[in-house]
Design a protein around this motif. Sequence first.
Motif, PDB file in Angstrom:
ATOM      1  N   ASN A 191     -54.540  38.956  19.113  1.00 18.91           N
ATOM      2  CA  ASN A 191     -53.590  38.604  20.167  1.00 18.91           C
ATOM      3  C   ASN A 191     -52.143  38.505  19.716  1.00 18.91           C
ATOM      4  N   ASN A 192     -51.850  38.830  18.454  1.00 20.88           N
ATOM      5  CA  ASN A 192     -50.449  38.810  18.030  1.00 20.88           C
ATOM      6  C   ASN A 192     -50.001  40.158  17.479  1.00 20.88           C
ATOM      7  N   THR A 193     -50.633  41.214  18.023  1.00 17.82           N
ATOM      8  CA  THR A 193     -50.262  42.585  17.690  1.00 17.82           C
ATOM      9  C   THR A 193     -50.153  43.377  18.982  1.00 17.82           C
ATOM     10  N   ILE A 194     -49.079  44.113  19.168  1.00 14.80           N
ATOM     11  CA  ILE A 194     -48.943  44.944  20.361  1.00 14.80           C
ATOM     12  C   ILE A 194     -50.051  45.987  20.359  1.00 14.80           C
ATOM     13  N   GLY A 195     -50.820  46.018  21.439  1.00  8.16           N
ATOM     14  CA  GLY A 195     -51.917  46.962  21.548  1.00  8.16           C
ATOM     15  C   GLY A 195     -53.163  46.550  20.796  1.00  8.16           C
ATOM     16  N   GLY A 196     -53.178  45.327  20.235  1.00  2.00           N
ATOM     17  CA  GLY A 196     -54.356  44.853  19.518  1.00  2.00           C
ATOM     18  C   GLY A 196     -55.541  44.676  20.443  1.00  2.00           C
ATOM     19  N   ALA A 197     -56.731  44.674  19.875  1.00  2.55           N
ATOM     20  CA  ALA A 197     -57.950  44.568  20.669  1.00  2.55           C
ATOM     21  C   ALA A 197     -58.054  43.203  21.342  1.00  2.55           C
ATOM     22  N   ARG A 198     -58.512  43.202  22.594  1.00  5.15           N
ATOM     23  CA  ARG A 198     -58.823  41.981  23.358  1.00  5.15           C
ATOM     24  C   ARG A 198     -60.155  42.255  24.063  1.00  5.15           C
ATOM     25  N   LYS A 199     -61.211  42.442  23.275  1.00  4.80           N
ATOM     26  CA  LYS A 199     -62.465  42.968  23.795  1.00  4.80           C
ATOM     27  C   LYS A 199     -63.654  42.099  23.376  1.00  4.80           C
ATOM     28  N   LEU A 200     -64.704  42.198  24.173  1.00  3.81           N
ATOM     29  CA  LEU A 200     -65.983  41.580  23.848  1.00  3.81           C
ATOM     30  C   LEU A 200     -66.983  42.692  23.541  1.00  3.81           C
ATOM     31  N   TRP A 201     -67.589  42.615  22.349  1.00  9.39           N
ATOM     32  CA  TRP A 201     -68.533  43.630  21.888  1.00  9.39           C
ATOM     33  C   TRP A 201     -69.938  43.048  21.771  1.00  9.39           C
ATOM     34  N   ARG A 202     -70.914  43.917  21.934  1.00 10.71           N
ATOM     35  CA  ARG A 202     -72.309  43.561  21.686  1.00 10.71           C
ATOM     36  C   ARG A 202     -72.876  44.501  20.627  1.00 10.71           C
ATOM     37  N   PHE A 203     -73.536  43.920  19.628  1.00 13.51           N
ATOM     38  CA  PHE A 203     -74.193  44.682  18.576  1.00 13.51           C
ATOM     39  C   PHE A 203     -75.686  44.363  18.592  1.00 13.51           C
ATOM     40  N   GLU A 204     -76.501  45.337  18.293  1.00 18.68           N
ATOM     41  CA  GLU A 204     -77.922  45.094  18.119  1.00 18.68           C
ATOM     42  C   GLU A 204     -78.175  44.631  16.687  1.00 18.68           C
ATOM     43  N   LEU A 205     -78.998  43.581  16.564  1.00 19.56           N
ATOM     44  CA  LEU A 205     -79.352  43.066  15.252  1.00 19.56           C
ATOM     45  C   LEU A 205     -80.713  43.614  14.826  1.00 19.56           C
ATOM     46  N   GLN A 206     -80.855  43.893  13.540  1.00 23.04           N
ATOM     47  CA  GLN A 206     -82.115  44.335  12.986  1.00 23.04           C
ATOM     48  C   GLN A 206     -82.847  43.138  12.373  1.00 23.04           C
ATOM     49  N   GLU A 207     -84.115  43.348  12.028  1.00 14.03           N
ATOM     50  CA  GLU A 207     -84.960  42.264  11.535  1.00 14.03           C
ATOM     51  C   GLU A 207     -84.362  41.581  10.312  1.00 14.03           C
ATOM     52  N   ASP A 208     -83.661  42.349   9.478  1.00 14.28           N
ATOM     53  CA  ASP A 208     -83.099  41.776   8.250  1.00 14.28           C
ATOM     54  C   ASP A 208     -81.746  41.108   8.456  1.00 14.28           C
ATOM     55  N   GLY A 209     -81.303  41.015   9.721  1.00 15.22           N
ATOM     56  CA  GLY A 209     -80.044  40.340  10.005  1.00 15.22           C
ATOM     57  C   GLY A 209     -78.815  41.213   9.884  1.00 15.22           C
ATOM     58  N   THR A 210     -79.008  42.522   9.723  1.00 12.29           N
ATOM     59  CA  THR A 210     -77.887  43.450   9.684  1.00 12.29           C
ATOM     60  C   THR A 210     -77.671  44.048  11.064  1.00 12.29           C
ATOM     61  N   VAL A 211     -76.487  44.570  11.284  1.00 12.04           N
ATOM     62  CA  VAL A 211     -76.150  45.204  12.560  1.00 12.04           C
ATOM     63  C   VAL A 211     -76.707  46.625  12.586  1.00 12.04           C
ATOM     64  N   LYS A 212     -77.343  46.990  13.673  1.00 15.24           N
ATOM     65  CA  LYS A 212     -77.890  48.332  13.815  1.00 15.24           C
ATOM     66  C   LYS A 212     -76.747  49.335  13.937  1.00 15.24           C
ATOM     67  N   PRO A 213     -76.746  50.368  13.108  1.00 13.55           N
ATOM     68  CA  PRO A 213     -75.669  51.364  13.170  1.00 13.55           C
ATOM     69  C   PRO A 213     -75.580  52.002  14.565  1.00 13.55           C
ATOM     70  N   ASP A 214     -74.353  52.254  14.997  1.00 14.07           N
ATOM     71  CA  ASP A 214     -74.074  52.928  16.270  1.00 14.07           C
ATOM     72  C   ASP A 214     -74.540  52.148  17.495  1.00 14.07           C
ATOM     73  N   SER A 215     -74.757  50.830  17.355  1.00 14.92           N
ATOM     74  CA  SER A 215     -75.191  50.037  18.512  1.00 14.92           C
ATOM     75  C   SER A 215     -74.038  49.328  19.209  1.00 14.92           C
ATOM     76  N   GLN A 216     -72.834  49.457  18.690  1.00 11.95           N
ATOM     77  CA  GLN A 216     -71.691  48.732  19.247  1.00 11.95           C
ATOM     78  C   GLN A 216     -71.448  49.133  20.694  1.00 11.95           C
ATOM     79  N   THR A 217     -71.430  48.124  21.583  1.00 13.28           N
ATOM     80  CA  THR A 217     -71.276  48.363  23.016  1.00 13.28           C
ATOM     81  C   THR A 217     -70.169  47.475  23.564  1.00 13.28           C
ATOM     82  N   LEU A 218     -69.224  48.063  24.295  1.00 14.27           N
ATOM     83  CA  LEU A 218     -68.143  47.296  24.905  1.00 14.27           C
ATOM     84  C   LEU A 218     -68.664  46.585  26.158  1.00 14.27           C
TER      85      LEU A 218
END
Length: 337
Positions: free
Chosen positions: A207-234
Amino acid sequence: MPIRISLQCTVAAFMIVLLNGAGIVADDAGTPVFDPGAEPQMLQTTGAGEGPAWHPELGLLTSGDGHIMRRSIDGERTVWIEGAGSNGLLFDRQGRLVICEPVGRRVSRIESDGTRTVLAETFEGMRFNQPNDVTIDSKGRIYFSDPKYGDRQTMELVDAEGHKVEGVYRIDSDGSVSRVITHEVDRPNGLIVTPDDRYLFVADNNNNTIGGARKLWRFELQEDGTVKPDSQTLIHDWGATRGPDGMKLDSLGRLYVAAGLNRQNPPYETQHKPTAGIYVFSPEGKLLEFAPIPRDECTNCAFGGDDLRTLYVTAGGTLWSIRTAVPGYVLWPTDDE
């Protein structure tokens, strides 16, 4: 001895409204979000900057004025931990308080006997930036965000190419620390894991950069607690206003997100209408309802009260409450404890 602080309370009547032009839809299940006619009520004017966390005996803890503040069940205010330098607060499944300490650049925990345990303060030999918010999955693994607001000269964390990192980290039960998000978001802030460990929601609030992100993202989690690749959803983009901050879930899996700004803050935030308040999303990411809070900045929220149907909201140091139709989801205490 705790420090006594006088309580100045005012009440503001702000009706809950729907942003009909912002893609809000009805809750598919037909269950209301807030009690009929419920209005946000101001409870106190100072001492509630961030990190609300409910305890059934202590009352509400908040990060404010450099301390961890306590608002008792009967409304009495005291300093609970002086000079804590805290932000996000969360009680784990054992009733211990997990604390993000941006001033101390670490994550710690208050044990059942009152002692403090440092859970994480470095990653690969580099100190964290400003641990901001915390969430815990069903296996007891702790996830926390580590943005850097303000002066960036003290940043130590870099990736393999030497680029500065504002990431999300996981602390496992053996104390090991892993980075689960590196550059997928601009500046991570609030975050929460769903009860089934399926999703990790992350507030991206530069919020202190012109054009900076102001978004809510959802990631899928895998069993080992890592983020599933390519699961990022706006899930939602706040555009030209202040982005999302802290968030909580209710018992139906709906997401309550503190976000927005009522005044312009050029050149970074240039919206024309007041937007500060609690945004409520369905489990599928549909924007269901909006409760405006007439004080900047709206930073976080937490469910509390005997029935867990009081949503406490921190905004610019002030504390508000609003009654919800269903209880919130909390790690502790549970019905069987």
